[in-house]
Design a protein around this motif. Structure first.
Motif, mmCIF file in Angstrom:
data_model
loop_
_atom_site.group_PDB
_atom_site.id
_atom_site.type_symbol
_atom_site.label_atom_id
_atom_site.label_comp_id
_atom_site.label_asym_id
_atom_site.label_seq_id
_atom_site.Cartn_x
_atom_site.Cartn_y
_atom_site.Cartn_z
ATOM 1 N N LEU A 100 31.324 56.369 60.832
ATOM 2 C CA LEU A 100 31.438 55.736 62.218
ATOM 3 C C LEU A 100 32.529 55.216 62.486
ATOM 4 O O LEU A 100 33.010 54.960 64.224
ATOM 5 C CB LEU A 100 30.173 55.000 62.300
ATOM 6 C CG LEU A 100 29.765 54.813 64.040
ATOM 7 C CD1 LEU A 100 29.580 55.756 64.692
ATOM 8 C CD2 LEU A 100 28.341 54.124 64.010
ATOM 9 N N HIS A 124 23.468 54.804 67.074
ATOM 10 C CA HIS A 124 23.902 55.195 65.369
ATOM 11 C C HIS A 124 24.255 53.612 64.532
ATOM 12 O O HIS A 124 23.837 53.819 63.592
ATOM 13 C CB HIS A 124 25.374 55.521 65.556
ATOM 14 C CG HIS A 124 24.664 57.273 66.257
ATOM 15 N ND1 HIS A 124 23.441 57.886 66.557
ATOM 16 C CD2 HIS A 124 25.499 58.211 66.926
ATOM 17 C CE1 HIS A 124 23.641 58.661 67.148
ATOM 18 N NE2 HIS A 124 24.786 58.948 67.732
ATOM 19 N N GLN A 309 17.126 60.095 64.296
ATOM 20 C CA GLN A 309 17.951 59.346 63.904
ATOM 21 C C GLN A 309 18.921 60.164 63.029
ATOM 22 O O GLN A 309 20.320 60.007 63.986
ATOM 23 C CB GLN A 309 18.098 57.873 63.528
ATOM 24 C CG GLN A 309 16.483 57.088 64.681
ATOM 25 C CD GLN A 309 15.128 57.649 65.104
ATOM 26 O OE1 GLN A 309 15.770 58.510 66.840
ATOM 27 N NE2 GLN A 309 14.933 57.534 64.509
ATOM 28 N N LEU A 313 22.605 61.125 63.937
ATOM 29 C CA LEU A 313 24.256 60.848 63.417
ATOM 30 C C LEU A 313 24.371 62.389 62.873
ATOM 31 O O LEU A 313 25.686 62.556 63.019
ATOM 32 C CB LEU A 313 23.889 59.642 62.476
ATOM 33 C CG LEU A 313 24.847 59.212 61.662
ATOM 34 C CD1 LEU A 313 25.732 58.545 62.785
ATOM 35 C CD2 LEU A 313 24.382 58.263 60.337
#
Length: 599
Positions: A100, A124, A309, A313
């Motif tokens: 990330l 995220h 979720q 991502l």
């Protein structure tokens, strides 16, 4: 279903990439655990049957030992599986957080300034910590292990009563429906939580970062910011309570339905076994099956709820492959930078912030942008850098516009020192090397940049030199604002691009050091274009050209002497400084004398 399978594959692949050996062991142990409930039912049934005509321990020893072994080893195997699974999940979470961070680092500045982007990043970030990394547990220990356990137990249960097996199987349906509904509730919850978590982190940082924490402490208003943190968490709790209440209601409904099905399944076993002793094993089988169904349904429900979720991502990571930035290469020279008739209006504004602004600079020149706060200087700088989208006009470097070059190539021409320069609490070497994406930078290059920024003598006094850690909160040295600014300037010297944009580059530095810095800028000016934003009259002497910006327009342009000699906005802005004695500082035309005499 397609989205669920895709996001599940994403989580398993991410965990495998982070810890392949532990992932394989976890799956293998989960397969072993999935067989245990059915083995228990069959072992107990065998023990009950052996008890019918038994007269001694030898008659029941084999089925008894099977029951003991299954029960005895279930605990250690389960603990081992959970421990290894947690190790794999921890590594997966670390890998996804790292990925990330790299995804964010590759994002374009024009993306990062959008509120939706920062909300998504924070969402995220929190989701990885609180949900996504635990999805592997739901999938392996829950969906895989418990679903196979359900299948095994129901197959074993069919030997006692087919109707009981069907009733147990039906218990999965309400949980699956519940999971689908709760998944939608959870998705909406995270949409609001992304913004709330972003604000909470910002407020919390204000209380711990040296600059803001010191100011708030001095003002006595730190508690007020803490109250804002509390208020934000109140909103977080309220958002999460909506999901918790929905889960609670669904659980009671599912519990009622399961209880009815349990009664029916047990009754079916007892009737089909003709009320004999073997019905005990059947009843145990129903209980084990219901327990497995409950575990599988719960795990499936959690994994379905977390799926949006995980999918979000996955898409966020996938987009980095489509929009991957190229490696930035510093461009050392450019002959001409020109902004022609630039126009820009911020969303919601009634008038344009920039109105037909035109500026030009050539290699070897130092030009200045001046104006009062809000005049449009920063927007002009951002337009030249390509960080502000223009509604009209163009910006070009040597005849090429930004549209003709990639953003990475365009930014490779520039070195920017903003008034809010970064105070990176790292070692001095790391702080200076952040000025360029180039690797393999030598200490000699770092020292040369520090010398040019008039920071080398300062660093030599530090106990560990370039390895000195900055930032008291990390056990390092605390340095002044002026010292931070010199290190920021050193980053630009190390970067050494074709175009330097310096916004108040010496605002926190004392007058003597300021002269030295401007003298060095003048000495090395010939191979670059330099743009200075300044509010100090004396720094403008010796500039090749000054652009006076007011109300989003260029209202005057010329050299210092020309602008002071004519009535206009420039003389109005700087009259107070001159009357106040600011001009009695050593004139910049002396500091810039090298350039002034060499043109």
């Amino acid at each position: 279903m397609k989205t669920y399978l895709r996001s599940s594959g994403f989580i398993i692949s991410q965990t495998f990439r982070a810890s392949p050996r532990r992932t394989v062991i976890t799956i293998a142990l989960s397969l072993v655990m999935s067989a245990i409930p059915a083995m228990q039912v069959l072992a107990i049934a065998a023990l009950v049957n052996s008890l019918k005509g038994a007269h001694a321990m030898g008659d029941v020893i084999v089925p008894l030992l099977w029951v003991v072994l299954i029960v005895g080893f279930t605990g250690p195997v389960r603990v081992a599986c959970a421990t290894i699974r947690l190790m794999a999940m921890t590594r997966a979470a670390a890998a996804m957080q790292t990925r990330l961070a790299h995804r964010v680092a590759r994002m374009r500045p024009s993306e990062l300034v959008k509120p939706a982007t920062t909300t998504a990043i924070e969402k995220h970030n929190r989701a990885i910590s609180e949900q996504v990394s635990y999805q592997f547990e739901s999938l392996v220990a829950g969906v895989l292990e418990q679903t196979l356990a359900v299948v095994g137990v129901i197959i074993a249960l069919f030997a006692f009563s087919k109707l009981a097996g069907l009733l147990v199987l039906l218990a999965l349906v309400p949980t699956m429906v519940s999971a689908k509904i709760l998944g939608g509730v959870q998705t909406r919850m995270w949409e609001s939580l992304g913004t709330l978590f972003g604000r909470e982190r910002y407020l919390r940082d204000l209380l711990v970062r040296e600059k803001t924490a010191t100011e708030l402490s001095g003002l006595g208003t730190g508690e007020r910011v803490a109250d804002m943190v509390r208020s934000t968490w109140t909103d977080v709790v309220a958002a999460r309570d909506k999901l918790s209440k929905a889960v609670l209601g669904m659980d009671w409904a599912i519990g009622a339905i399961t209880t009815v099905l349990l009664v029916g399944a047990m009754g079916a076993v007892v009737v089909d076994m003709h009320y004999g002793p073997a019905a005990v094993a059947g009843v145990y089988g129903v209980m084990a099956a219901m327990a497995s169904v409950g575990g599988a349904a719960g795990s499936i429900g959690v994994s379905v709820q977390n799926s949006p979720q995980c999918e979000g991502l996955r898409v966020f990571f996938a987009d980095s492959g489509k929009q991957k930035r190229g490696e930035q290469v510093i461009v050392p020279t450019a002959e001409r930078l020109a902004g022609a008739n630039m126009q820009h209006r911020y969303p919601g504004a009634a008038v344009d912030t920039l109105r037909d602004v035109s500026v030009e600079a050539r290699r070897g020149e130092i030009i200045a942008l001046v104006g009062v706060n809000g005049a449009g200087k920063t927007t002009t700088v951002n337009a030249l850098l390509g960080l502000t989208e223009l509604s009209g006009g163009t910006v070009s470097i040597d005849g090429q516009t930004q549209a003709e070059l990639s953003e990475d190539v365009w930014l490779g021409y520039f070195g920017l020192l903003t008034q809010e320069f970064g105070r990176y609490e790292m070692t001095i070497r790391e702080v200076v090397c952040l000025g360029t994406p180039r690797t393999g930078i030598t200490d000699e290059e770092v020292w040369a940049a520090l010398e040019s920024a008039r920071a080398a003598d300062l660093v030599r006094k530090f106990p560990l030199g370039l390895d000195t850690q900055l930032g008291e909160q990390w056990g390092g040295l605390g340095v002044s604002g002026g010292q931070w600014q010199r290190l920021a300037l050193a980053r630009i010297y190390l970067r050494d691009p074709a175009i330097w944009v310096l916004d108040e580059p010496t605002s926190a530095i004392d007058a003597e050091a300021e002269q030295d810095i401007f003298r060095e800028l003048a000495r090395t000016r010939h191979n670059r274009i330099t743009i200075v934003v300044s509010h100090r009259a004396w720094t403008l002497k010796g500039m090749d050209r000054i652009y006076v910006i007011d109300g989003g327009r260029v209202v005057q342009r010329g050299r210092y002497e020309e602008l002071m000699a004519e009535p206009g906005r420039f003389s109005e802005i700087f009259a107070e400084q001159l009357d106040g004695g600011v001009s009695r500082r050593p004139p910049v035309d002396q500091a810039l004398g090298v350039a002034a005499t060499s043109r």
